[in-house]
Write a protein that holds these residues in place. Sequence first.
Motif, PDB file in Angstrom:
ATOM      1  N   PHE A  85       0.810  -1.217   0.000  1.00 42.40           N
ATOM      2  CA  PHE A  85       0.000   0.000   0.000  1.00 42.40           C
ATOM      3  C   PHE A  85       0.848   1.274   0.000  1.00 42.40           C
ATOM      4  O   PHE A  85       0.394   2.319  -0.471  1.00 42.40           O
ATOM      5  CB  PHE A  85      -0.911   0.015   1.233  1.00 42.40           C
ATOM      6  N   LEU A  86       2.046   1.190   0.548  1.00 35.66           N
ATOM      7  CA  LEU A  86       2.888   2.375   0.666  1.00 35.66           C
ATOM      8  C   LEU A  86       4.017   2.318  -0.351  1.00 35.66           C
ATOM      9  O   LEU A  86       4.102   1.396  -1.158  1.00 35.66           O
ATOM     10  CB  LEU A  86       3.457   2.479   2.084  1.00 35.66           C
ATOM     11  N   GLY A  87       4.900   3.300  -0.335  1.00 34.77           N
ATOM     12  CA  GLY A  87       6.005   3.347  -1.273  1.00 34.77           C
ATOM     13  C   GLY A  87       7.242   2.651  -0.753  1.00 34.77           C
ATOM     14  O   GLY A  87       7.295   2.174   0.391  1.00 34.77           O
ATOM     15  N   MET A  88       8.282   2.606  -1.596  1.00 33.46           N
ATOM     16  CA  MET A  88       9.496   1.863  -1.255  1.00 33.46           C
ATOM     17  C   MET A  88      10.298   2.524  -0.144  1.00 33.46           C
ATOM     18  O   MET A  88      11.136   1.869   0.485  1.00 33.46           O
ATOM     19  CB  MET A  88      10.374   1.725  -2.505  1.00 33.46           C
ATOM     20  N   VAL A  89      10.075   3.787   0.135  1.00 34.02           N
ATOM     21  CA  VAL A  89      10.740   4.467   1.244  1.00 34.02           C
ATOM     22  C   VAL A  89       9.813   4.553   2.453  1.00 34.02           C
ATOM     23  O   VAL A  89      10.246   4.413   3.597  1.00 34.02           O
ATOM     24  CB  VAL A  89      11.212   5.873   0.826  1.00 34.02           C
ATOM     25  N   GLU A  90       8.514   4.753   2.198  1.00 30.97           N
ATOM     26  CA  GLU A  90       7.558   4.888   3.297  1.00 30.97           C
ATOM     27  C   GLU A  90       7.404   3.594   4.092  1.00 30.97           C
ATOM     28  O   GLU A  90       7.283   3.612   5.317  1.00 30.97           O
ATOM     29  CB  GLU A  90       6.187   5.330   2.758  1.00 30.97           C
ATOM     30  N   ALA A  91       7.390   2.431   3.391  1.00 29.77           N
ATOM     31  CA  ALA A  91       7.203   1.153   4.090  1.00 29.77           C
ATOM     32  C   ALA A  91       8.325   0.857   5.093  1.00 29.77           C
ATOM     33  O   ALA A  91       8.044   0.485   6.238  1.00 29.77           O
ATOM     34  CB  ALA A  91       7.074   0.016   3.067  1.00 29.77           C
ATOM     35  N   PRO A  92       9.606   1.009   4.717  1.00 26.76           N
ATOM     36  CA  PRO A  92      10.666   0.762   5.708  1.00 26.76           C
ATOM     37  C   PRO A  92      10.632   1.701   6.906  1.00 26.76           C
ATOM     38  O   PRO A  92      11.175   1.372   7.965  1.00 26.76           O
ATOM     39  CB  PRO A  92      11.958   0.967   4.889  1.00 26.76           C
ATOM     40  N   LEU A  93       9.980   2.858   6.750  1.00 26.71           N
ATOM     41  CA  LEU A  93       9.874   3.780   7.879  1.00 26.71           C
ATOM     42  C   LEU A  93       9.127   3.140   9.049  1.00 26.71           C
ATOM     43  O   LEU A  93       9.362   3.490  10.208  1.00 26.71           O
ATOM     44  CB  LEU A  93       9.161   5.071   7.448  1.00 26.71           C
ATOM     45  N   GLY A 132      10.609  -3.248  -2.129  1.00 25.70           N
ATOM     46  CA  GLY A 132      10.289  -1.881  -2.523  1.00 25.70           C
ATOM     47  C   GLY A 132      10.370  -1.673  -4.020  1.00 25.70           C
ATOM     48  O   GLY A 132       9.567  -0.937  -4.612  1.00 25.70           O
ATOM     49  N   MET A 133      11.317  -2.351  -4.665  1.00 29.99           N
ATOM     50  CA  MET A 133      11.483  -2.228  -6.109  1.00 29.99           C
ATOM     51  C   MET A 133      10.446  -3.034  -6.893  1.00 29.99           C
ATOM     52  O   MET A 133      10.247  -2.805  -8.084  1.00 29.99           O
ATOM     53  CB  MET A 133      12.882  -2.706  -6.507  1.00 29.99           C
ATOM     54  N   SER A 134       9.771  -3.976  -6.240  1.00 30.63           N
ATOM     55  CA  SER A 134       8.864  -4.870  -6.949  1.00 30.63           C
ATOM     56  C   SER A 134       7.418  -4.383  -6.973  1.00 30.63           C
ATOM     57  O   SER A 134       6.574  -4.996  -7.634  1.00 30.63           O
ATOM     58  CB  SER A 134       8.904  -6.267  -6.308  1.00 30.63           C
ATOM     59  N   ILE A 182      16.329   7.205  -5.438  1.00 35.07           N
ATOM     60  CA  ILE A 182      15.421   7.556  -4.348  1.00 35.07           C
ATOM     61  C   ILE A 182      15.551   6.552  -3.205  1.00 35.07           C
ATOM     62  O   ILE A 182      15.600   6.920  -2.024  1.00 35.07           O
ATOM     63  CB  ILE A 182      13.968   7.602  -4.860  1.00 35.07           C
ATOM     64  N   LEU A 183      15.610   5.262  -3.556  1.00 37.07           N
ATOM     65  CA  LEU A 183      15.701   4.214  -2.543  1.00 37.07           C
ATOM     66  C   LEU A 183      17.000   4.321  -1.751  1.00 37.07           C
ATOM     67  O   LEU A 183      16.992   4.245  -0.515  1.00 37.07           O
ATOM     68  CB  LEU A 183      15.610   2.844  -3.210  1.00 37.07           C
ATOM     69  N   ILE A 184      18.102   4.515  -2.450  1.00 42.20           N
ATOM     70  CA  ILE A 184      19.397   4.619  -1.763  1.00 42.20           C
ATOM     71  C   ILE A 184      19.420   5.834  -0.840  1.00 42.20           C
ATOM     72  O   ILE A 184      19.867   5.751   0.309  1.00 42.20           O
ATOM     73  CB  ILE A 184      20.546   4.693  -2.784  1.00 42.20           C
ATOM     74  N   GLY A 185      18.911   6.956  -1.338  1.00 44.10           N
ATOM     75  CA  GLY A 185      18.879   8.168  -0.517  1.00 44.10           C
ATOM     76  C   GLY A 185      18.041   7.987   0.729  1.00 44.10           C
ATOM     77  O   GLY A 185      18.455   8.359   1.837  1.00 44.10           O
ATOM     78  N   GLY A 186      16.847   7.382   0.567  1.00 45.43           N
ATOM     79  CA  GLY A 186      15.966   7.198   1.706  1.00 45.43           C
ATOM     80  C   GLY A 186      16.499   6.198   2.710  1.00 45.43           C
ATOM     81  O   GLY A 186      16.461   6.431   3.923  1.00 45.43           O
ATOM     82  N   MET A 187      17.024   5.077   2.217  1.00 40.65           N
ATOM     83  CA  MET A 187      17.507   4.034   3.113  1.00 40.65           C
ATOM     84  C   MET A 187      18.771   4.448   3.854  1.00 40.65           C
ATOM     85  O   MET A 187      18.922   4.160   5.045  1.00 40.65           O
ATOM     86  CB  MET A 187      17.763   2.741   2.329  1.00 40.65           C
TER      87      MET A 187
END
Length: 415
Positions: A154-162, A183-185, A372-377
């Motif tokens: 339901f959420l995005g690849m950065v929002e979910a790991p939060l 997140g990428m899938s 985006i993923l690398i920056g967020g993680m």
Amino acid sequence: MSELARAVFGYATLMGLAWLISENRKAIPWRTVIGGVVLQTILTVMFFKISFLKTTIAGLNDVMQGLLMATKSGTSAVFGYLGGAPSPFASSGSGSSFILAFQALPIVLLMSVISALLFHWGVLPRLVKLFSVLLEKIMNVSGSVGLSTAANVFLGMVEAPLLIKPYLDKLSRGELFAVMSVGMSGVAGSVMALYAGILSEQVPDALGHILIASFVSAPAALAFSALMVPSEKGSSELPVNIQQVDTNSFDAIVRATSEGLQTILQIGATLIVFISLVTLVNELLSWLTVEEHPVTLQGILGYLMAPLAWLIGIPWDESVMAGSLLGTKTVLNELVAYIDMANLPSGALSAKSQLILTYAMCGFANLGSLGILIGGMTAMTPVHRKNILDLGLRTIVAGTLATLSCGCIVSYLIH
């Protein structure tokens, strides 16, 4: 070759590719791999074959139309005829009156707010925790990985790991890779209606299919990530609770509106840049010709990705066209690929091929999303910075294989 044999062969080949590039084949957790394949298959079959679920998914198309109409009322009030209101002058008919920035992208705002409200009211947290428990029991993943994976539907690849930020530092290398690959899938809930609106004329019940794709690609991503970067569980198996981030519904609306606006600006800017870059590359390639046809980036990608397109059930005579779309999705992003598919001439791809590609391209696995993923993680867990950078490109491979595997299963179910 029968449709079933081809689907099995295609899926097995994708898994074989993941196995070949595995960091440690001896440590592969086969329960996670097999559990992911079984869960993905069962969920897909259920959504396609159980009448109640099929009717529910079909009904989502009516929901999408309602969302689009509601959004149009807002854009018409703010942007006038640019946003869909009646034109104050006669149209010459020389161009399209549809303006993406003012008529399609604003749906992201509404979806962002609806998602925030459902989260605040406890609807999404219950669904997330239910799916999380299912993943833990069947695939033997840790609670934190299961929760992040479920939230990613339901959420995005950065929002979910939060949601599991307190536990990110304790994840093992393999668990970290799983969280990133999942997140990428998938795609964020805030853009599902946007993609469905773009595909509505080519793919009946597009919103339902995109939602199904988000569900079934999650266990697939866990399976492929376990093949590629296997490891033992980390020390992250503590009970994870989903924390509320908004004090009340109004707070959720305001916050989600602000975040949705940022998403719209990012989507718009990305489209401008990537489409411009493709045009520039095609201009540079225009001096090359093959049988009097100019060479284009899309054409090159088509031939490179054609074998993968065939593996997931696309007829060979359509595989180059489908491969071009898969290549566009990987090098640019899924939105550009969906737009290109929607703009194909009638008959260029069969209805079956378009539905397969809807699933195969429904993921963030592309170079732009990787940044985006690398920056967020790295911001959330600086401890894992080296691992995140090292695993970055592999997450694109894992996410792509996961969405392609969904195409394999769907190709058999709609034969």
